[in-house]
Design an enzyme around this catalytic site. Structure first.
Site, mmCIF file in Angstrom:
data_model
loop_
_atom_site.group_PDB
_atom_site.id
_atom_site.type_symbol
_atom_site.label_atom_id
_atom_site.label_comp_id
_atom_site.label_asym_id
_atom_site.label_seq_id
_atom_site.Cartn_x
_atom_site.Cartn_y
_atom_site.Cartn_z
ATOM 1 C CB VAL A 61 -0.948 -0.019 1.208
ATOM 2 C CG1 VAL A 61 -1.666 1.327 1.338
ATOM 3 C CG2 VAL A 61 -1.956 -1.158 1.074
ATOM 4 C CB ALA A 62 3.903 2.136 1.912
ATOM 5 C CG ASP A 107 -7.470 12.903 -50.329
ATOM 6 O OD1 ASP A 107 -6.748 13.642 -51.012
ATOM 7 O OD2 ASP A 107 -8.492 12.354 -50.760
ATOM 8 C CD GLU A 164 -1.152 6.417 -1.069
ATOM 9 O OE1 GLU A 164 -0.192 7.124 -1.426
ATOM 10 O OE2 GLU A 164 -1.056 5.470 -0.253
#
Length: 479
Positions: free
Chosen positions: A279-280, A326, A284
């Site tokens: 998680v670290a 084109d 975030e």
């Protein structure tokens, strides 16, 4: 149905309408209920709740939500609140941008609904184009946008710019006769006019045969809407980063658990430690930083009149360095311009004529012996503006525009720049007869009467009661 294979009379009979009467008001209302409004249906329009939920589909956002759940399981409530705040902020910014863009586009569509002239109940009425139904008789003239697909029931040298459908910017000359051949493409259906094309010359009337999504333009819109939208380069890179972080998180947990288990540590403690490290490792604030940056870019683009529907498109648009296409006239200004005047051995650049002190307006009163080149060129310029069906229009900013065939519009604007305003010329030389341009004749002829005042001072045409003007292709004129 291949409407182009039917004559105008057959189309009128099949649709139960008359060329001069049109539909009754009640019949038009019944058909509107049956066929629906004459407008293109956008399948991509979203409800507000769906727009909001779409903000949570990105891999980075999903990883952040999982991280918040894991943090809650570990009792890290501060971490939970921070991550959820970032996720919600990200969703609000994305939702606000996309919802406002959807509302703005919907408002622009309502403002863009034009009115058209139709025959109903024997009267000519102006109705919104969305109220057209099969069987309506629509009046067309130069400058009109064709509001639906229709079969011509009357044609006076009508030409239409069909570049929106075919890519060819040259106006198409229309005809009343049924064209030869089966399974003809749009460009070869000369007895038909199509929604979204522009009348550039002449006038006519059409019987509406298809409306809304049943038109040729509607079929193209339907095919485009069936294409699944691809992710932008930025979204692909962020998804790649998200997958990388997810794999890294799993590896961290695996390494911590395996090494700790070999050393004999408690498995529950090892697992919680690995999850905490995973998680670290997740940034975030990345999603919020990206969203805020894109929102600022979207606001800058809006100040330059570019409305962005979805935030990730901001980065894509900003990364464009070259556009390859084109070119068939539709990517340029799609207009012709007079640059050189050449008559009787006298050649002048238009810009030079506009800025010279002895301008053409003064020269037309002058003795031809003193200004022979200007007198001859004044005849050329006036003839080009008089033998001409284009009209001038002045917008809210005071800028003069010409409406009509591109060639004729160029001639009228050139005369305007040199001091010959078409409205004034038409008062001096009223048109009394004409032979319209045809593909066989390759020229247009008009006959103008000469007002007494003009007969007195106009050197080339002095004393004549009428003047006969012709413009067209060189081969047709020389013959």
């Amino acid at each position: 149905m291949n409407w182009y294979k039917l004559t105008a009379t057959e189309v009128l009979q099949k649709l139960g309408t008359g060329p001069k009467e049109g539909l009754t008001g009640d019949e038009a209302q019944k058909r509107l209920v049956k066929h629906g409004p004459n407008e293109l249906v956008e399948k991509g329009a979203k409800e507000p709740w769906r727009i909001f939920l779409d903000q949570f589909k990105e891999i980075m956002v999903i990883i952040l939500i999982v991280a918040a759940l894991v943090s809650a399981a570990l009792g890290e409530w501060l971490e939970v609140f921070v991550i959820l705040a970032i996720v919600i902020l990200n969703a609000i910014l994305g939702f606000t941008q996309e919802y406002r863009a959807e509302q703005a586009m919907a408002a622009l569509k309502k403002m863009a609904v034009p009115t058209v002239r139709v025959r109903r109940g024997g009267h000519v009425l102006e109705v919104p184009s969305t109220a057209l139904v099969p069987g309506d008789i629509v009046l067309l003239e130069a400058g009109n946008i064709v509001p639906a697909d229709g079969r011509l029931s009357e044609n006076a040298s009508l030409k239409a710019d069909e570049s929106a459908l075919t890519g060819e910017s040259e106006p198409v000359e229309k005809q009343m006769a049924v064209p030869d051949g089966d399974d003809l493409g749009v460009g070869d259906q000369r007895d038909m006019v199509f929604m979204g094309t522009v009348v550039t010359y002449g006038r006519g009337e059409m019987v509406v045969v298809e409306t809304g999504m049943a038109t040729e333009l509607g079929k193209i819109a339907g095919m485009l809407q069936d294409v699944e939208p691809d992710k932008t380069p930025l979204q692909k890179r962020l998804d790649g980063l998200g997958r990388t972080l997810a794999i890294a998180a799993v590896l961290i947990i695996a390494v911590v658990v395996i090494t700790g288990w070999i050393r004999g540590d408690d498995l529950e403690v090892l697992f919680l430690t690995g999850v905490s490290l995973a998680v670290a490792a997740i940034p975030e604030s990345l999603a919020a930083v990206v969203t805020i940056t894109l929102a600022l870019g979207g606001q800058r683009l809006l100040k330059r009149n570019a409305l962005i529907r979805r935030l990730p498109a901001v980065e894509t648009l900003g990364s464009v360095t070259t556009i390859c296409s084109d070119k068939t006239g539709t990517l340029t200004e799609n207009r012709m311009t007079v640059t050189i005047l050449d008559v009787a051995g006298n050649t002048e650049m238009l810009d030079t004529m506009v800025h010279r002190e002895d301008n053409l307006l003064e020269a037309r009163l002058a003795d031809p012996d003193t200004a022979p080149d200007l007198a001859a060129l004044s005849v050329l310029v006036r003839a080009g503006a008089l033998c001409n069906d284009a009209v001038l229009d002045i917008d809210e900013d005071g800028i003069v525009h010409a409406i009509g065939d591109p060639t004729e519009a160029a001639l009228v604007l050139a005369a305007q720049e040199l001091g010959f305003e078409k409205g004034t010329l038409e008062m001096e030389f009223p048109r009394v007869a004409e032979v319209p341009f045809t593909s066989e004749r390759k020229r247009m002829t008009t006959v103008h009467s000469m007002t007494p005042a003009v007969r007195e001072y106009d050197v080339p045409w002095r004393g004549a009661p009428y003047v006969f003007l012709t413009k067209g292709g060189v081969d047709g004129l020389l013959d």
